[in-house]
Scaffold this active site. Structure first.
Site, short mmCIF file in Angstrom:
data_model
loop_
_atom_site.label_atom_id
_atom_site.label_comp_id
_atom_site.label_asym_id
_atom_site.label_seq_id
_atom_site.Cartn_x
_atom_site.Cartn_y
_atom_site.Cartn_z
N CYS A 135 0.56 -1.47 0.16
CA CYS A 135 0.20 0.00 -0.22
C CYS A 135 0.72 1.32 -0.06
O CYS A 135 1.75 1.76 1.44
CB CYS A 135 -1.07 -0.15 1.34
SG CYS A 135 -1.56 1.33 1.41
N CYS A 138 -0.46 4.63 2.22
CA CYS A 138 -0.42 3.63 3.14
C CYS A 138 0.81 4.05 4.28
O CYS A 138 1.12 5.19 4.97
CB CYS A 138 -0.89 1.84 4.09
SG CYS A 138 -2.25 1.99 2.76
N ASP A 139 2.11 3.85 2.87
CA ASP A 139 3.39 3.37 3.86
C ASP A 139 4.39 4.55 2.79
O ASP A 139 5.23 4.64 3.14
CB ASP A 139 3.68 1.70 3.51
CG ASP A 139 2.58 1.49 4.54
OD1 ASP A 139 2.35 1.87 5.69
OD2 ASP A 139 2.81 0.20 4.22
P1 FAD Z 1 -11.28 -5.24 5.56
O1 FAD Z 1 -10.37 -4.41 6.71
O2 FAD Z 1 -10.31 -6.50 4.82
O3 FAD Z 1 -12.53 -6.39 6.96
C1 FAD Z 1 -12.84 -7.62 5.82
C2 FAD Z 1 -13.41 -8.39 7.32
O4 FAD Z 1 -14.01 -9.30 7.26
C3 FAD Z 1 -11.78 -8.99 7.93
O5 FAD Z 1 -11.63 -8.60 9.05
C4 FAD Z 1 -12.41 -10.33 7.53
O6 FAD Z 1 -11.98 -11.13 8.60
C5 FAD Z 1 -13.91 -10.86 7.15
N1 FAD Z 1 -14.12 -11.45 6.79
C6 FAD Z 1 -13.59 -12.27 5.75
N2 FAD Z 1 -14.65 -13.04 4.41
C7 FAD Z 1 -15.53 -13.30 5.57
C8 FAD Z 1 -16.22 -13.77 5.57
N3 FAD Z 1 -16.79 -15.00 4.59
N4 FAD Z 1 -17.05 -14.12 6.62
C9 FAD Z 1 -17.01 -13.55 7.80
N5 FAD Z 1 -16.40 -12.31 7.88
C10 FAD Z 1 -14.95 -12.49 6.77
N6 FAD Z 1 -5.75 2.02 5.50
C11 FAD Z 1 -5.17 3.19 5.36
O7 FAD Z 1 -6.08 4.86 5.58
N7 FAD Z 1 -3.97 3.90 6.49
C12 FAD Z 1 -2.83 2.93 6.11
O8 FAD Z 1 -1.73 3.23 6.76
C13 FAD Z 1 -3.11 1.75 6.13
N8 FAD Z 1 -2.29 0.95 6.25
C14 FAD Z 1 -2.39 -0.64 6.00
C15 FAD Z 1 -0.98 -1.12 5.81
C16 FAD Z 1 -1.46 -2.59 6.42
C17 FAD Z 1 -0.09 -3.75 6.69
C18 FAD Z 1 -2.17 -2.94 4.88
C19 FAD Z 1 -2.97 -4.97 5.15
C20 FAD Z 1 -4.06 -2.98 4.95
C21 FAD Z 1 -3.76 -1.11 5.48
N9 FAD Z 1 -4.49 -0.54 5.02
C22 FAD Z 1 -4.33 0.92 5.57
C23 FAD Z 1 -5.80 -0.14 4.06
C24 FAD Z 1 -7.05 -1.10 5.12
O9 FAD Z 1 -6.19 -1.58 6.26
C25 FAD Z 1 -7.95 -1.02 4.39
O10 FAD Z 1 -8.71 -0.23 3.38
C26 FAD Z 1 -9.17 -1.72 5.21
O11 FAD Z 1 -8.84 -2.26 6.19
C27 FAD Z 1 -10.20 -1.75 4.26
O12 FAD Z 1 -11.66 -2.24 5.47
P2 FAD Z 1 -13.01 -3.00 5.04
O13 FAD Z 1 -13.56 -3.53 6.31
O14 FAD Z 1 -13.40 -3.31 3.30
O15 FAD Z 1 -12.20 -4.66 5.03
#
Ligand code: FAD
Ligand code: NAP
Length: 313
Positions: A135, A138-139
């Site tokens: 990302c 992010c980084d």
């Molecule tokens: P996710 O956070 O991916 O959440 C999805 C959830 O769904 C998970 O908890 C998973 O367990 C659950 N799930 C999936 N499939 C199923 C299923 N079939 N049944 C039940 N549960 C399920 N963003 C920033 O803004 N700033 C940053 O500095 C930043 N740094 C990052 C660093 C890293 C290492 C990573 C990996 C990501 C980073 N991001 C950052 C990106 C950010 O984490 C994501 O954009 C954000 O978390 C997306 O949110 P979401 O709710 O769409 O999905």
């Protein structure tokens, strides 16, 4: 029957839960297979969530989100959802869970995220989050005025290389072929960026460093032999898996429209091509893949779902 089922408990799902319960829906369950918080919990540093000036770990950032939702009545069931189906006559959705049980819901918000692919070289997993990143938004800032390496030859790799070139002193773009999957105009833009050096027909061999200090460099297999780049940041953009599996139907089709890359098509209300079904966060079309955006999507979807439930209850 639930008013609303939320699949996924990342920033998108949790915010949807907060807005839906606080907005008056009585029976709302969030199905999250693990500890709520989402993929940001894997990050050791986040510094771009508005209103939080301290650099903190993803785990610290997300610590209080579930508690805030529960205060307004959100229920969390820790289970994997295997499928969401819809009865075409009644319009009612059914949530299928991995233990074989099901739950019906008037409306569904899906926020199951997406997973960046790994390239599969030595040290990549060991140093993930310690210099290896997927990302740039992010980084990238952590490497301001420093040199970084980008791996990949698609649109994401080239666009992110240009973005990083605006922050970093130099970007090495390493690609395994000498032609690119990215759009020609994007390749041209990258080639015209003076501080991007293309290293083609080359693959990463090993990222190395120290446990505590993180990445110190990367060895690249080039046609001329191994080349060492002493960059402390290595960004991998080799594709992305959208976690859209719960929308897949028994006949292989998807419950709603998705793009050829697997992203869920939504409108500005985060509603999919099926009324009452919403998609949020990293899994939806054109997602910027940021916590603040996922949270915004969750609130938008919940506001839509409240109206939908009121009209259809
Ligand atoms: P996710 O956070 O991916 O959440 C999805 C959830 O769904 C998970 O908890 C998973 O367990 C659950 N799930 C999936 N499939 C199923 C299923 N079939 N049944 C039940 N549960 C399920 N963003 C920033 O803004 N700033 C940053 O500095 C930043 N740094 C990052 C660093 C890293 C290492 C990573 C990996 C990501 C980073 N991001 C950052 C990106 C950010 O984490 C994501 O954009 C954000 O978390 C997306 O949110 P979401 O709710 O769409 O999905
Ligand atoms: P992608 O198009 O699949 O490109 C992945 C790149 O990574 C390819 O260049 C591939 O090399 C390389 N790669 C794959 N596995 C590798 C490995 N193990 N080691 C080294 N290199 C590896 O992925 P993307 O760039 O994330 O794009 C995904 C989709 O979104 C694409 O269809 C893209 O067009 C679209 N997208 C569009 C835009 C836009 O329109 N502005 C922006 C971003 C993404 P090869 O080429 O040799 O296979």
């Amino acid at each position: 029957m639930l008013d609303l089922a939320i699949i996924g408990g990342g920033p998108a799902g949790l915010t949807a839960g907060l807005y839906a319960t606080r907005g008056g829906l009585k029976s709302v369950t969030m199905f999250e297979k693990g500890v709520p918080g989402g993929q940001i919990m894997n990050s050791s540093e986040i510094e771009n969530y508005p209103g939080v000036p301290e650099v903190m770990s993803g785990m610290d950032l997300m610590a209080k989100w579930p508690e805030q939702c529960q205060r307004f009545g959100l229920k969390h069931e820790m289970i994997t959802v295997t499928q969401v189906t819809r009865n075409s006559e009644t319009g009612i959705f059914t949530i299928h869970k991995e233990d074989g049980t099901t739950e019906d819901a008037i409306s569904v918000i899906v926020g199951t995220g997406s997973t960046p692919k790994r390239a599969g070289f030595k040290g990549e997993n060991e140093f993930f989050g310690k210099g290896v990143s997927t990302c740039a938004t992010c980084d990238g800032f952590f490497y301001k005025d420093k040199e970084v390496t980008v791996i990949g030859g698609g649109d994401t790799a080239l666009e992110e290389a240009v973005y990083l070139a605006g922050i970093c002193s130099k970007v090495y773009l390493v690609h395994r072929r000498d032609t690119f999957r990215a759009a020609p105009s994007t390749v041209e833009r990258a080639k015209n960026t003076p501080n991007i050096e293309f290293i083609v027909n080359s693959t990463p061999d090993e990222v190395f460093g120290e446990d505590f200090a993180g990445v110190q460099g990367i060895k690249i297999k080039t046609p001329e032999g191994i080349r060492q780049l002493d960059t402390t940041g290595v960004f991998i953009f080799v594709g992305n898996d959208v976690n859209n599996g719960v929308l897949k139907q028994d006949d292989g089709s998807f419950l709603c429209d998705i793009t050829e890359w697997g992203e869920v098509v939504v409108n500005l209300k985060m509603e999919t091509s099926i009324h009452g079904l919403y998609a949020t966060g990293d899994m939806r079309l054109d997602a910027p893949k940021q916590v603040v955006v996922a949270a915004g999507d969750g609130s938008t979807a919940a506001i839509g779902a409240i109206s939908y439930v009121m009209e259809n209850k």
